[in-house]
Design a protein around this motif. Structure first.
Motif, PDB file in Angstrom:
ATOM      1  N   ILE A   1      -6.224   9.941   3.688  1.00  0.00           N
ATOM      2  CA  ILE A   1      -5.989  10.198   2.267  1.00  0.00           C
ATOM      3  C   ILE A   1      -7.054  11.151   1.750  1.00  0.00           C
ATOM      4  O   ILE A   1      -8.243  10.913   1.905  1.00  0.00           O
TER       5      ILE A   1
ATOM      6  N   GLU B   1      -8.829   5.767  -0.532  1.00  0.00           N
ATOM      7  CA  GLU B   1      -9.627   6.937  -0.858  1.00  0.00           C
ATOM      8  C   GLU B   1     -11.075   6.742  -0.412  1.00  0.00           C
ATOM      9  O   GLU B   1     -11.698   7.657   0.144  1.00  0.00           O
TER      10      GLU B   1
ATOM     11  N   GLN C   1      -4.742   1.992  -3.090  1.00  0.00           N
ATOM     12  CA  GLN C   1      -4.989   3.430  -3.191  1.00  0.00           C
ATOM     13  C   GLN C   1      -6.481   3.735  -3.297  1.00  0.00           C
ATOM     14  O   GLN C   1      -6.999   4.628  -2.609  1.00  0.00           O
TER      15      GLN C   1
END
Length: 390
Positions: free
Chosen positions: A176, A251, A247
């Motif tokens: 990511i 990251e 998420q």
């Protein structure tokens, strides 16, 4: 019926086209209108009328055509099965929830054994037996402030102290890139600590040669920064309440993989116990004993634990308190061993900072890690990196 409705609108002087009518039919095929005439009215007006000046005329034409009709034939509602299952759940008021008693670990386990021995049939909506819905501390689909979830999906209350079911977690994506730039900048505070003369230095000999080759114009040459020797041991909480933070954790994981050459990572769930794992798909078969991890990686590693620390307090302080299996030693004992081995350690919490004082488990973890818990924000990361530099 709808073809006649289309012709009725044209007869009323409305500028509706065949293409717009086909759009309406396509929307109906995708069930965008629901099952009521009111839903169909708004969908038809959206698809067929492009000018607000024609809304009144459309209303009159629609009303005259569907006068006395209460529902569209052929669109009988099919109630989804999961809706029917949810109807079986008991919805309690805040006052009713407050009256439900937490049994405590020993009494909860004692009553659970009694129910297993006594119960002979399926139950729904009760407050005692193992079943679905209701306010019993055993089963699934209902509500109890402290119970054991068995054989079914969570009702979303996240109050179970144990879960008897096969659960699967997915691995975090280390590729990511979107949104990781600021995280990388924060993590570099730790990298600079290990560069043995962090800033780039002037390469005098190279500058002289470059300037001479450049006809006397100054050509500065800098020595590249020295190799990053920092070592990081990263533990990542996955599953359960951490699903809300996937998420953000991806990251962070992606940024850490790109910033630290010497990075070792492991997964855990809720609290760290006697084993951890690297692949969530094989977490039942490929486990790493925590004692082996402690022996393999030296105390020169920086320890970073990422988790929301949101769980039943029993999972931290009670032997056997693990939500999925009967652990012989409490999570607090294993956390203590980790912190003793790695003096440079921080805990990163993705939960908002203003909620920490209202979560008993977070307060317990904070006492164990010695107030080295930081929010998983850019500012929190910078504070954590400064802490690891001490």
């Amino acid at each position: 019926m709808l073809t006649n409705f289309f012709l009725h609108l044209k007869a009323a002087g409305l500028p509706v086209s065949t293409r717009e009518f086909l759009t309406l039919l396509e929307a109906l095929q995708h069930r965008l209108a629901g099952y009521s005439l009111e839903d169909f009215y708004f969908l038809a007006r959206t698809c067929l009328i492009k000018d607000e000046a024609h809304y009144d005329k459309f209303d009159r034409a629609f009303g005259s055509y569907f006068h006395g009709v209460t529902e569209l034939p052929g669109l009988e509602a099919e109630i989804p099965e999961d809706w029917l299952r949810l109807m079986a759940q008991k919805h309690l008021t805040p006052e009713e929830k407050a009256r439900l008693e937490k049994l405590g670990w020993d009494k909860l386990m004692e009553q659970f054994k009694e129910r297993l021995a006594e119960q002979k049939e399926r139950h729904e909506g009760g407050n005692k037996w193992i079943g679905t819905g209701g306010s019993s501390p055993f089963g699934h689909g209902g509500y109890h402030p402290e119970g054991i979830r068995i054989g079914g999906p969570s009702a979303g209350n996240r109050t179970a102290v144990k879960v008897w079911e096969e659960r699967s977690f997915r691995n975090l994506d280390d590729a990511i890139e979107l949104g990781t730039r600021n995280i990388k900048v924060a993590l570099r505070r730790l990298r600079r600590f290990a560069r043995e003369g962090a800033a780039e230095e002037l390469d005098l000999d190279g500058t002289i040669r470059g300037t001479a080759q450049n006809a006397g114009w100054l050509d500065l040459k800098m020595r590249p920064e020295r190799h990053n020797k920092i070592k990081v041991l990263l533990f990542l909480d996955v599953g359960g309440s951490m699903d809300d933070h996937i998420q953000l954790c991806e990251e962070l994981f992606s940024a850490a993989r790109s910033e630290f050459k010497h990075l070792e990572y492991f997964y855990f769930h809720n609290c760290i116990y006697d084993h951890v794992w690297k692949d969530n798909r094989r977490r039942k078969t490929e486990r790493y004993p925590l004692l082996d991890v402690l022996h393999k990686y030296g105390d020169d590693y920086k320890l970073v634990i990422v988790g929301d620390a949101t769980m039943s307090p029993y999972e931290i302080i009670q032997p056997g308190g693990n939500i999925e299996y009967m652990n012989h030693e409490s999570g607090a004992v294993w956390l203590g061993r980790l912190l003793e081995k790695y003096p440079h350690a921080v805990w990163l919490n993705p939960e908002p900072r203003h909620l920490w004082d209202y979560r008993q488990s977070i307060q317990i973890i904070r006492r164990i890690v010695g107030e080295r818990m930081f929010p998983l924000t850019i500012d929190g990361l910078e504070q954590a990196m400064r802490q690891l530099n001490k």
